[in-house]
Design an enzyme around this catalytic site. Structure first.
Site, PDB file in Angstrom:
ATOM      1  N   HIS A   1      35.652  38.692  45.051  1.00 57.17           N
ATOM      2  CA  HIS A   1      35.568  37.228  45.146  1.00 57.17           C
ATOM      3  C   HIS A   1      34.342  36.755  45.928  1.00 57.17           C
ATOM      4  O   HIS A   1      34.036  35.559  45.905  1.00 57.17           O
ATOM      5  CB  HIS A   1      36.821  36.657  45.809  1.00 57.17           C
ATOM      6  CG  HIS A   1      38.060  36.792  44.992  1.00 57.17           C
ATOM      7  ND1 HIS A   1      38.151  36.369  43.688  1.00 57.17           N
ATOM      8  CD2 HIS A   1      39.278  37.322  45.306  1.00 57.17           C
ATOM      9  CE1 HIS A   1      39.358  36.623  43.223  1.00 57.17           C
ATOM     10  NE2 HIS A   1      40.062  37.208  44.178  1.00 57.17           N
TER      11      HIS A   1
ATOM     12  N   ASP B   1      41.758  43.392  37.962  1.00 57.51           N
ATOM     13  CA  ASP B   1      42.526  42.680  38.984  1.00 57.51           C
ATOM     14  C   ASP B   1      43.197  41.462  38.351  1.00 57.51           C
ATOM     15  O   ASP B   1      42.665  40.870  37.394  1.00 57.51           O
ATOM     16  CB  ASP B   1      41.571  42.246  40.096  1.00 57.51           C
ATOM     17  CG  ASP B   1      42.268  41.777  41.362  1.00 57.51           C
ATOM     18  OD1 ASP B   1      42.298  42.548  42.334  1.00 57.51           O
ATOM     19  OD2 ASP B   1      42.758  40.630  41.377  1.00 57.51           O
TER      20      ASP B   1
ATOM     21  N   HIS C   1      43.390  38.629  39.582  1.00 63.12           N
ATOM     22  CA  HIS C   1      42.552  37.473  39.894  1.00 63.12           C
ATOM     23  C   HIS C   1      41.152  37.686  39.324  1.00 63.12           C
ATOM     24  O   HIS C   1      40.624  38.798  39.351  1.00 63.12           O
ATOM     25  CB  HIS C   1      42.452  37.271  41.409  1.00 63.12           C
ATOM     26  CG  HIS C   1      43.780  37.137  42.076  1.00 63.12           C
ATOM     27  ND1 HIS C   1      44.397  38.188  42.715  1.00 63.12           N
ATOM     28  CD2 HIS C   1      44.622  36.073  42.188  1.00 63.12           C
ATOM     29  CE1 HIS C   1      45.566  37.778  43.208  1.00 63.12           C
ATOM     30  NE2 HIS C   1      45.720  36.506  42.894  1.00 63.12           N
TER      31      HIS C   1
ATOM     32  N   ASP D   1      47.017  44.414  41.855  1.00 68.21           N
ATOM     33  CA  ASP D   1      47.902  43.254  41.902  1.00 68.21           C
ATOM     34  C   ASP D   1      48.263  42.772  40.503  1.00 68.21           C
ATOM     35  O   ASP D   1      49.071  41.851  40.349  1.00 68.21           O
ATOM     36  CB  ASP D   1      47.297  42.116  42.727  1.00 68.21           C
ATOM     37  CG  ASP D   1      45.843  41.856  42.409  1.00 68.21           C
ATOM     38  OD1 ASP D   1      45.302  42.457  41.466  1.00 68.21           O
ATOM     39  OD2 ASP D   1      45.223  41.049  43.138  1.00 68.21           O
TER      40      ASP D   1
END
Length: 309
Positions: free
Chosen positions: A123, A160, A162, A247
Site C-alpha cells: 500500500h 492480497d 486488498h 488475507d
C-alpha cells in the site's frame, strides 16, 4: 538448482503496532510456524539504503518517515500506519531482506525465495505510507533487480485481498513492470478497477481484476490463467515477484474472500510455471497481509510446500 530460500529477520518483532492491532508481531511467529519443517536460509541482515528506497519513494517522504518515527510519532502523518520507536529499523530491514532474496535468486544461489517481513509494503506509494505499510518492499526489490541484476522486465502478481495501490502507483507509467492484481472490491483502499490500466509507457501493463466479497479460489485461479498468462506471454518477464497476501484466505478478519490453502499452492505453482517458462525460474515471494494467525500459518505452509516442489 539450489533449493528455495526462506528468509526472515526477527527485527520484525520490534515493529510495535499497539494492542489489538491486526498487523501484530504475532504474525511473524505465525508465518514462521508455517515454515516449520523447511530449512531457513541465513543471510547477513541489512537495511535498505536511502538510494535503494529512493528508486521508488520520494526523498521528501523518506525524510518524513525518519523524522516522525524518530520523533516519537505513533502514526505516520501520511496515512493509517501505526509506528513505534523501532519501526524505522524494522521497515529498513524488511526491504533489505527482500533485496537479499533478490541477490540469492538472481545469482542462482536459490531457485526461488519467500520473505517473511513486517511491516508489509504494497500500500505504500511513492510519497505516502498507508494501510500498515511504510516502504513498498516489493517495488523496491523489483527496481533493485533491474538496476543491480539486469532484469529489465519484472512481473509483480498480487493476490492480497486488498488492492496493491502503492505498487500500482509506483509503476503506473513505467513501462518495465507488469502489475497484476486480484482483490476484493469495494474494499480498502478503494482502488484497482479494470480501467486503471497504466498510462504513457506503462499503458496496458497494469491489470486489475476486482471481485466481490464471497469470491472463492476457483475464480481467482481462473483470472490468473485467463488474463495473466497471455499478458505474461506478451511481456516475457525476466523475474517474477509475488505480493503474497494471505488475507484472501477464508475466515480472515480483514477480508471476505474464500480461498483455501490448496488455492494458494495452486496459484504458487502457476506462477512458478510462468517463471520456468520465461525467466529461468527466478521468483521472489514477499509476505503482505494475513491476519487470522492460524490461517496464516496454514496458508504459508501451503505456499512454501509449493515453492519447494
Amino acid at each position: 538448482m539450489p533449493d528455495t530460500a526462506f528468509l526472515a529477520d526477527a527485527i520484525a518483532l520490534e515493529h510495535d503496532t499497539g494492542a489489538e492491532h491486526p498487523e501484530c508481531p504475532a504474525r511473524f511467529y505465525a508465518a514462521l510456524e508455517g515454515l516449520s519443517g523447511f530449512s531457513r536460509t541465513e543471510t547477513i541482515p541489512r537495511a535498505a539504503t536511502e538510494d535503494e528506497l529512493a528508486a521508488c519513494h520520494t526523498r521528501d517522504y523518506l525524510r518524513t518517515v525518519k523524522r516522525e518515527i524518530l520523533g516519537g510519532a505513533s502514526e505516520l502523518s501520511t496515512g493509517d500506519t501505526q509506528v513505534s520507536p523501532r519501526s524505522l529499523d524494522a521497515a529498513l530491514r524488511a526491504s533489505g531482506l527482500v533485496l537479499n532474496a533478490v541477490d540469492l535468486v538472481a545469482q542462482s544461489k536459490a531457485r526461488n525465495a519467500f520473505c517473511v517481513v513486517r511491516p508489509p509494503g504494497h500500500h505504500a506509494t511513492a510519497d505516502r505510507g498507508m494501510g500498515f505499510c511504510i516502504f513498498n518492499n516489493i517495488a523496491v526489490a523489483a527496481r533493485y533487480a533491474q538496476r543491480e541484476h539486469g532484469a529489465a522486465r519484472i512481473l509483480v502478481a498480487d493476490w492480497d485481498v486488498h488492492h496493491g495501490n502503492g505498487t500500482q502507483d509506483i509503476f503506473y507509467s513505467d513501462g518495465s513492470v507488469l502489475f497484476f492484481s486480484t482483490h476484493q472490491h469495494p474494499w480498502y483502499p478503494g482502488t484497482g478497477m479494470p480501467d486503471e490500466c497504466g498510462d504513457g509507457r506503462g499503458e496496458g501493463l497494469t491489470i486489475n481484476r476486482p471481485f466481490p466479497a464471497g469470491t472463492a479460489g476457483r475464480a481467482i485461479l481462473d483470472a490468473f490463467r485467463s488474463t495473466l498468462e497471455p499478458a505474461a506471454a506478451s511481456f516475457r518477464p525476466e523475474m517474477i515477484f509475488i505480493s503474497a497476501g494471505f488475507d484472501s484466505r477464508r475466515d480472515d478478519p480483514l477480508g471476505r474472500f474464500l480461498l483455501r490453502d490448496e488455492d494458494f499452492a495452486e496459484l504458487t505453482r502457476f506462477l512458478m510455471e510462468l517463471a520456468d517458462r520465461y525467466c529461468g525460474g527466478r521468483l521472489v515471494s514477499v509476505l503482505e497481509g494475513g491476519y487470522n494467525l492460524a490461517g496464516l500459518t496454514e496458508a504459508v505452509r501451503a505456499h512454501a510446500g509449493a515453492l519447494v516442489s
